[in-house]
Design a protein around this motif. Structure first.
Motif, PDB file in Angstrom:
ATOM      1  N   ILE A  56       0.825  -1.207   0.000  1.00 34.34           N
ATOM      2  CA  ILE A  56       0.000   0.000   0.000  1.00 34.34           C
ATOM      3  C   ILE A  56       0.857   1.254   0.000  1.00 34.34           C
ATOM      4  CG2 ILE A  56      -1.734   1.308   1.296  1.00 34.34           C
ATOM      5  CD1 ILE A  56      -2.764  -1.370   2.354  1.00 34.34           C
ATOM      6  N   SER A  57       1.893   1.258   0.839  1.00 32.04           N
ATOM      7  CA  SER A  57       2.750   2.437   0.926  1.00 32.04           C
ATOM      8  C   SER A  57       4.134   2.030   1.389  1.00 32.04           C
ATOM      9  CB  SER A  57       2.152   3.484   1.865  1.00 32.04           C
ATOM     10  OG  SER A  57       1.862   2.916   3.130  1.00 32.04           O
ATOM     11  N   ILE A  58       5.109   2.886   1.078  1.00 31.54           N
ATOM     12  CA  ILE A  58       6.505   2.683   1.464  1.00 31.54           C
ATOM     13  C   ILE A  58       6.947   3.902   2.260  1.00 31.54           C
ATOM     14  CG2 ILE A  58       8.866   2.327   0.636  1.00 31.54           C
ATOM     15  CD1 ILE A  58       7.664   1.114  -1.911  1.00 31.54           C
ATOM     16  N   HIS A  59       7.667   3.665   3.363  1.00 27.77           N
ATOM     17  CA  HIS A  59       8.056   4.745   4.266  1.00 27.77           C
ATOM     18  C   HIS A  59       9.538   4.656   4.592  1.00 27.77           C
ATOM     19  CE1 HIS A  59       3.672   5.177   5.160  1.00 27.77           C
ATOM     20  NE2 HIS A  59       3.711   3.875   4.962  1.00 27.77           N
ATOM     21  N   ASP A  91      -1.040   4.763   7.983  1.00 28.44           N
ATOM     22  CA  ASP A  91       0.033   3.925   7.472  1.00 28.44           C
ATOM     23  C   ASP A  91       1.378   4.523   7.886  1.00 28.44           C
ATOM     24  OD1 ASP A  91      -2.028   2.592   6.298  1.00 28.44           O
ATOM     25  OD2 ASP A  91      -1.513   3.128   4.235  1.00 28.44           O
ATOM     26  N   GLY A  92       2.278   3.670   8.353  1.00 28.53           N
ATOM     27  CA  GLY A  92       3.590   4.125   8.791  1.00 28.53           C
ATOM     28  C   GLY A  92       3.675   4.474  10.260  1.00 28.53           C
ATOM     29  N   SER A  93       2.554   4.414  10.977  1.00 28.86           N
ATOM     30  CA  SER A  93       2.540   4.820  12.389  1.00 28.86           C
ATOM     31  C   SER A  93       3.423   3.955  13.277  1.00 28.86           C
ATOM     32  CB  SER A  93       1.106   4.800  12.936  1.00 28.86           C
ATOM     33  OG  SER A  93       0.310   5.787  12.336  1.00 28.86           O
ATOM     34  N   PHE A  94       3.660   2.728  12.874  1.00 27.49           N
ATOM     35  CA  PHE A  94       4.507   1.837  13.670  1.00 27.49           C
ATOM     36  C   PHE A  94       5.963   1.876  13.210  1.00 27.49           C
ATOM     37  CE2 PHE A  94       2.211  -1.336  16.501  1.00 27.49           C
ATOM     38  CZ  PHE A  94       1.176  -0.462  16.766  1.00 27.49           C
ATOM     39  N   GLY A  95       6.294   2.829  12.349  1.00 30.19           N
ATOM     40  CA  GLY A  95       7.670   2.950  11.884  1.00 30.19           C
ATOM     41  C   GLY A  95       8.048   1.923  10.843  1.00 30.19           C
ATOM     42  N   GLU A  96       7.032   1.317  10.217  1.00 29.26           N
ATOM     43  CA  GLU A  96       7.324   0.302   9.203  1.00 29.26           C
ATOM     44  C   GLU A  96       7.769   0.922   7.887  1.00 29.26           C
ATOM     45  OE1 GLU A  96       2.796   0.911   8.542  1.00 29.26           O
ATOM     46  OE2 GLU A  96       4.220   0.994  10.211  1.00 29.26           O
ATOM     47  N   ASN A  97       8.512   0.131   7.122  1.00 35.48           N
ATOM     48  CA  ASN A  97       8.890   0.539   5.770  1.00 35.48           C
ATOM     49  C   ASN A  97       7.800   0.209   4.760  1.00 35.48           C
ATOM     50  OD1 ASN A  97      11.906  -0.725   6.868  1.00 35.48           O
ATOM     51  ND2 ASN A  97      11.748   1.418   6.285  1.00 35.48           N
ATOM     52  N   LEU A  98       7.192  -0.964   4.910  1.00 34.56           N
ATOM     53  CA  LEU A  98       6.151  -1.408   3.990  1.00 34.56           C
ATOM     54  C   LEU A  98       4.848  -1.600   4.745  1.00 34.56           C
ATOM     55  CD1 LEU A  98       8.085  -4.213   2.024  1.00 34.56           C
ATOM     56  CD2 LEU A  98       8.064  -1.743   1.588  1.00 34.56           C
ATOM     57  N   THR A  99       3.798  -0.915   4.329  1.00 36.78           N
ATOM     58  CA  THR A  99       2.461  -1.169   4.859  1.00 36.78           C
ATOM     59  C   THR A  99       1.764  -2.065   3.857  1.00 36.78           C
ATOM     60  OG1 THR A  99       2.439   1.044   5.834  1.00 36.78           O
ATOM     61  CG2 THR A  99       0.349  -0.142   5.743  1.00 36.78           C
ATOM     62  N   LEU A 100       1.322  -3.244   4.326  1.00 31.36           N
ATOM     63  CA  LEU A 100       0.811  -4.275   3.429  1.00 31.36           C
ATOM     64  C   LEU A 100      -0.688  -4.478   3.590  1.00 31.36           C
ATOM     65  CD1 LEU A 100       3.606  -6.970   3.920  1.00 31.36           C
ATOM     66  CD2 LEU A 100       3.528  -5.094   2.258  1.00 31.36           C
ATOM     67  N   ALA A 101      -1.348  -4.795   2.492  1.00 29.74           N
ATOM     68  CA  ALA A 101      -2.781  -5.055   2.488  1.00 29.74           C
ATOM     69  C   ALA A 101      -3.068  -6.506   2.848  1.00 29.74           C
ATOM     70  CB  ALA A 101      -3.368  -4.734   1.112  1.00 29.74           C
TER      71      ALA A 101
END
Length: 214
Positions: free
Chosen positions: A8-11, A87-97
């Motif tokens: 979904i998104s990259i952070h 999305d990204g609130s947990f400091g992740e690089n990849l938010t996945l569906a």
């Protein structure tokens, strides 16, 4: 087999200094990450533009990329409605569906874009996640709910982009789901038989192997 998983998104983010006035203590972390658009390079130790402040507990080949299921944010919105979870609130690089730790296994190999990633361990949230959101019990609740997300090592460097899908190409250990790995790591009391069995998995991160052996 697992259906293709949408990214979904990259952070990415770099270490920032947090003052005692904001959080009660001075500390440094890259837990705050910003979404990026367009192709980005994935290297053996991180995604381009991403850094870790504590290289003892974060980063390195076994923890190059952090993935987190978007589905879990629905739970956190219910339990901690005072926070605007995104999305990204947990400091992740990849938010996945769609996917969760029930469907992903240690050692799973995924192709996404031009790179190849492998699941290495579940995430072990530390106090920084709690401090970042001002919720003292958050890290403990993440462990208790098993909604940890997981780390990926990079088997083949390449480029990825939000909107692409991760395709499972090989499942080496269907018995070792991420949720099962969490159950073993956070078990009270310890179950030595499970500790030894999971520690013997060659695709498990070195740090978890050492911890479980101990």
């Amino acid at each position: 087999m697992v259906d293709p998983i949408a990214v979904i998104s990259i952070h990415v983010g770099k270490p920032r200094n947090f003052s005692a006035e904001e959080t009660g203590k001075d500390w440094t972390s890259a837990i705050i990450k910003d979404p990026i658009s367009g192709p980005v390079r994935v290297r053996f130790t991180n995604i381009e533009g991403d850094q870790q402040s504590d290289l003892v507990h974060h980063g390195g080949p076994d923890k190059a990329v952090l993935a987190y299921p978007q589905a879990h944010y629905k739970h956190w919105s219910s339990e901690f409605p005072q926070i605007d979870w995104a999305d990204g609130s947990f400091g992740e690089n990849l938010t996945l569906a769609r996917i969760t730790g029930k469907e992903v296994c240690i050692g799973d190999i995924f192709k996404v874009g031009s790179c190849v990633l492998q699941v290495s361990q579940a995430r072990q949230p530390c106090w920084k996640l709690s401090t970042r959101w001002g919720v003292p019990k958050l890290a403990v609740r993440v462990q208790q709910t098993r909604m940890t997300g997981w780390y990926l090592r990079v088997l083949q460097e390449g480029e990825i982009e939000a909107g692409q899908t991760m395709t499972l190409t090989e499942r080496l250990h269907p018995e070792f789901t991420v949720d099962f790995a969490n159950d073993v790591m956070f078990a009270k009391p310890r179950r030595s038989e499970d500790d030894r069995r999971l520690a013997a998995c060659p695709e498990l991160s070195k740090s978890w192997q050492v911890t479980l052996d101990r």
